[in-house]
Design a protein around this motif. Structure first.
Motif, PDB file in Angstrom:
ATOM      1  N   GLY A  83      -3.330  14.021 -11.222  1.00  0.00           N
ATOM      2  CA  GLY A  83      -3.514  15.108 -10.271  1.00  0.00           C
ATOM      3  C   GLY A  83      -3.193  14.665  -8.855  1.00  0.00           C
ATOM      4  O   GLY A  83      -3.346  13.498  -8.500  1.00  0.00           O
ATOM      5  N   PHE A  84      -2.737  15.591  -8.032  1.00  0.00           N
ATOM      6  CA  PHE A  84      -2.392  15.255  -6.655  1.00  0.00           C
ATOM      7  C   PHE A  84      -3.609  14.889  -5.817  1.00  0.00           C
ATOM      8  O   PHE A  84      -3.497  14.220  -4.811  1.00  0.00           O
ATOM      9  CB  PHE A  84      -1.654  16.423  -5.992  1.00  0.00           C
ATOM     10  CG  PHE A  84      -0.272  16.605  -6.536  1.00  0.00           C
ATOM     11  CD1 PHE A  84       0.690  15.624  -6.354  1.00  0.00           C
ATOM     12  CD2 PHE A  84       0.065  17.745  -7.228  1.00  0.00           C
ATOM     13  CE1 PHE A  84       1.965  15.779  -6.852  1.00  0.00           C
ATOM     14  CE2 PHE A  84       1.336  17.914  -7.729  1.00  0.00           C
ATOM     15  CZ  PHE A  84       2.293  16.929  -7.547  1.00  0.00           C
ATOM     16  N   LYS A  85      -4.787  15.326  -6.230  1.00  0.00           N
ATOM     17  CA  LYS A  85      -5.996  15.038  -5.456  1.00  0.00           C
ATOM     18  C   LYS A  85      -6.818  13.907  -6.071  1.00  0.00           C
ATOM     19  O   LYS A  85      -7.948  13.682  -5.681  1.00  0.00           O
ATOM     20  CB  LYS A  85      -6.851  16.300  -5.347  1.00  0.00           C
ATOM     21  CG  LYS A  85      -6.167  17.382  -4.544  1.00  0.00           C
ATOM     22  CD  LYS A  85      -7.049  18.596  -4.398  1.00  0.00           C
ATOM     23  CE  LYS A  85      -6.348  19.656  -3.578  1.00  0.00           C
ATOM     24  NZ  LYS A  85      -7.176  20.831  -3.393  1.00  0.00           N
ATOM     25  N   SER A  86      -6.249  13.187  -7.014  1.00  0.00           N
ATOM     26  CA  SER A  86      -6.992  12.106  -7.662  1.00  0.00           C
ATOM     27  C   SER A  86      -6.734  10.774  -6.960  1.00  0.00           C
ATOM     28  O   SER A  86      -5.735  10.605  -6.264  1.00  0.00           O
ATOM     29  CB  SER A  86      -6.587  12.000  -9.135  1.00  0.00           C
ATOM     30  OG  SER A  86      -5.262  11.521  -9.233  1.00  0.00           O
ATOM     31  N   GLU A 122      -5.987   8.066  -8.508  1.00  0.00           N
ATOM     32  CA  GLU A 122      -4.908   7.360  -9.209  1.00  0.00           C
ATOM     33  C   GLU A 122      -3.548   7.560  -8.551  1.00  0.00           C
ATOM     34  O   GLU A 122      -2.686   6.705  -8.630  1.00  0.00           O
ATOM     35  CB  GLU A 122      -4.813   7.808 -10.674  1.00  0.00           C
ATOM     36  CG  GLU A 122      -5.967   7.384 -11.526  1.00  0.00           C
ATOM     37  CD  GLU A 122      -7.045   8.465 -11.597  1.00  0.00           C
ATOM     38  OE1 GLU A 122      -6.867   9.542 -10.994  1.00  0.00           O
ATOM     39  OE2 GLU A 122      -8.064   8.219 -12.255  1.00  0.00           O
ATOM     40  N   ILE A 123      -3.337   8.694  -7.917  1.00  0.00           N
ATOM     41  CA  ILE A 123      -2.016   8.989  -7.359  1.00  0.00           C
ATOM     42  C   ILE A 123      -1.627   7.964  -6.292  1.00  0.00           C
ATOM     43  O   ILE A 123      -0.459   7.628  -6.146  1.00  0.00           O
ATOM     44  CB  ILE A 123      -1.931  10.424  -6.816  1.00  0.00           C
ATOM     45  CG1 ILE A 123      -0.493  10.788  -6.512  1.00  0.00           C
ATOM     46  CG2 ILE A 123      -2.727  10.616  -5.556  1.00  0.00           C
ATOM     47  CD1 ILE A 123       0.020  11.941  -7.259  1.00  0.00           C
ATOM     48  N   ARG A 124      -2.603   7.420  -5.578  1.00  0.00           N
ATOM     49  CA  ARG A 124      -2.288   6.424  -4.540  1.00  0.00           C
ATOM     50  C   ARG A 124      -1.764   5.127  -5.149  1.00  0.00           C
ATOM     51  O   ARG A 124      -0.989   4.418  -4.531  1.00  0.00           O
ATOM     52  CB  ARG A 124      -3.521   6.144  -3.706  1.00  0.00           C
ATOM     53  CG  ARG A 124      -3.787   7.227  -2.697  1.00  0.00           C
ATOM     54  CD  ARG A 124      -4.999   6.840  -1.905  1.00  0.00           C
ATOM     55  NE  ARG A 124      -6.118   7.458  -2.573  1.00  0.00           N
ATOM     56  CZ  ARG A 124      -7.045   8.167  -1.959  1.00  0.00           C
ATOM     57  NH1 ARG A 124      -7.015   8.290  -0.679  1.00  0.00           N
ATOM     58  NH2 ARG A 124      -8.000   8.739  -2.630  1.00  0.00           N
ATOM     59  N   ARG A 125      -2.210   4.806  -6.365  1.00  0.00           N
ATOM     60  CA  ARG A 125      -1.788   3.553  -6.997  1.00  0.00           C
ATOM     61  C   ARG A 125      -0.586   3.712  -7.906  1.00  0.00           C
ATOM     62  O   ARG A 125       0.074   2.744  -8.231  1.00  0.00           O
ATOM     63  CB  ARG A 125      -2.964   2.998  -7.807  1.00  0.00           C
ATOM     64  CG  ARG A 125      -4.136   2.585  -6.936  1.00  0.00           C
ATOM     65  CD  ARG A 125      -5.184   1.859  -7.747  1.00  0.00           C
ATOM     66  NE  ARG A 125      -5.707   2.631  -8.865  1.00  0.00           N
ATOM     67  CZ  ARG A 125      -6.756   3.412  -8.819  1.00  0.00           C
ATOM     68  NH1 ARG A 125      -7.422   3.563  -7.699  1.00  0.00           N
ATOM     69  NH2 ARG A 125      -7.169   4.060  -9.886  1.00  0.00           N
ATOM     70  N   MET A 126      -0.283   4.932  -8.339  1.00  0.00           N
ATOM     71  CA  MET A 126       0.733   5.136  -9.359  1.00  0.00           C
ATOM     72  C   MET A 126       2.079   5.615  -8.827  1.00  0.00           C
ATOM     73  O   MET A 126       3.104   5.363  -9.423  1.00  0.00           O
ATOM     74  CB  MET A 126       0.249   6.148 -10.397  1.00  0.00           C
ATOM     75  CG  MET A 126      -1.038   5.741 -11.087  1.00  0.00           C
ATOM     76  SD  MET A 126      -0.838   4.322 -12.132  1.00  0.00           S
ATOM     77  CE  MET A 126      -0.323   5.070 -13.637  1.00  0.00           C
ATOM     78  N   VAL A 127       2.108   6.327  -7.742  1.00  0.00           N
ATOM     79  CA  VAL A 127       3.343   6.910  -7.239  1.00  0.00           C
ATOM     80  C   VAL A 127       3.752   6.203  -5.957  1.00  0.00           C
ATOM     81  O   VAL A 127       2.949   6.059  -5.034  1.00  0.00           O
ATOM     82  CB  VAL A 127       3.161   8.423  -6.965  1.00  0.00           C
ATOM     83  CG1 VAL A 127       4.431   9.019  -6.383  1.00  0.00           C
ATOM     84  CG2 VAL A 127       2.781   9.145  -8.257  1.00  0.00           C
ATOM     85  N   THR A 128       4.989   5.713  -5.923  1.00  0.00           N
ATOM     86  CA  THR A 128       5.476   5.086  -4.710  1.00  0.00           C
ATOM     87  C   THR A 128       6.768   5.783  -4.287  1.00  0.00           C
ATOM     88  O   THR A 128       7.528   6.265  -5.126  1.00  0.00           O
ATOM     89  CB  THR A 128       5.772   3.586  -4.926  1.00  0.00           C
ATOM     90  OG1 THR A 128       6.728   3.450  -5.973  1.00  0.00           O
ATOM     91  CG2 THR A 128       4.504   2.826  -5.291  1.00  0.00           C
ATOM     92  N   MET A 129       6.985   5.843  -3.018  1.00  0.00           N
ATOM     93  CA  MET A 129       8.208   6.430  -2.475  1.00  0.00           C
ATOM     94  C   MET A 129       9.040   5.297  -1.899  1.00  0.00           C
ATOM     95  O   MET A 129       8.531   4.415  -1.199  1.00  0.00           O
ATOM     96  CB  MET A 129       7.889   7.451  -1.377  1.00  0.00           C
ATOM     97  CG  MET A 129       6.998   8.564  -1.821  1.00  0.00           C
ATOM     98  SD  MET A 129       7.884   9.634  -2.925  1.00  0.00           S
ATOM     99  CE  MET A 129       6.615  10.823  -3.276  1.00  0.00           C
ATOM    100  N   GLY A 130      10.345   5.298  -2.183  1.00  0.00           N
ATOM    101  CA  GLY A 130      11.166   4.200  -1.676  1.00  0.00           C
ATOM    102  C   GLY A 130      12.287   4.661  -0.816  1.00  0.00           C
ATOM    103  O   GLY A 130      12.584   5.737  -0.563  1.00  0.00           O
TER     104      GLY A 130
END
Length: 96
Positions: A83-86, A88-96
């Motif tokens: 979920g976008f408000k979870s 986990e999103i901070r640790r799982m999705v990276t932007m490069g």
């Protein structure tokens, strides 16, 4: 049909309930469903490409009315949605 992926001899197809607004009202699908006394549904269908038969299905009910795409993930075990408000999103999705 909304989205399709292939894996081996199978197609995984997403189906969505029809939208009932000005743009999508009065489509031939509405009449076909009425003629067959069928309910629209949202979910996934697994179709055997050799026979054309639906060999598995998953029906989604509740707040989910539409799917937008389907992806096959060969070899992936225990996939999950984040979920976008979870946290986990901070640790799982990276932007490069």
């Amino acid at each position: 049909m909304r989205g399709c992926a292939f894996h081996g001899d199978f197609a995984i197809v997403g189906v969505s309930q029809p939208r009932h607004n000005k743009t999508f009202s009065g489509l031939p699908l509405d009449e076909k469903l009425f003629q067959k006394n069928a309910e629209p549904r949202c979910g996934l269908l697994v179709i055997d490409l050799k026979s054309g038969d639906i060999v598995h299905s998953l029906r989604m009910e509740g707040v989910v009315l539409e799917l937008y795409d389907v992806v096959a993930l060969p070899g992936v075990r225990r996939p999950m949605a984040i979920g976008f408000k979870s946290d986990e999103i901070r640790r799982m999705v990276t932007m490069g």
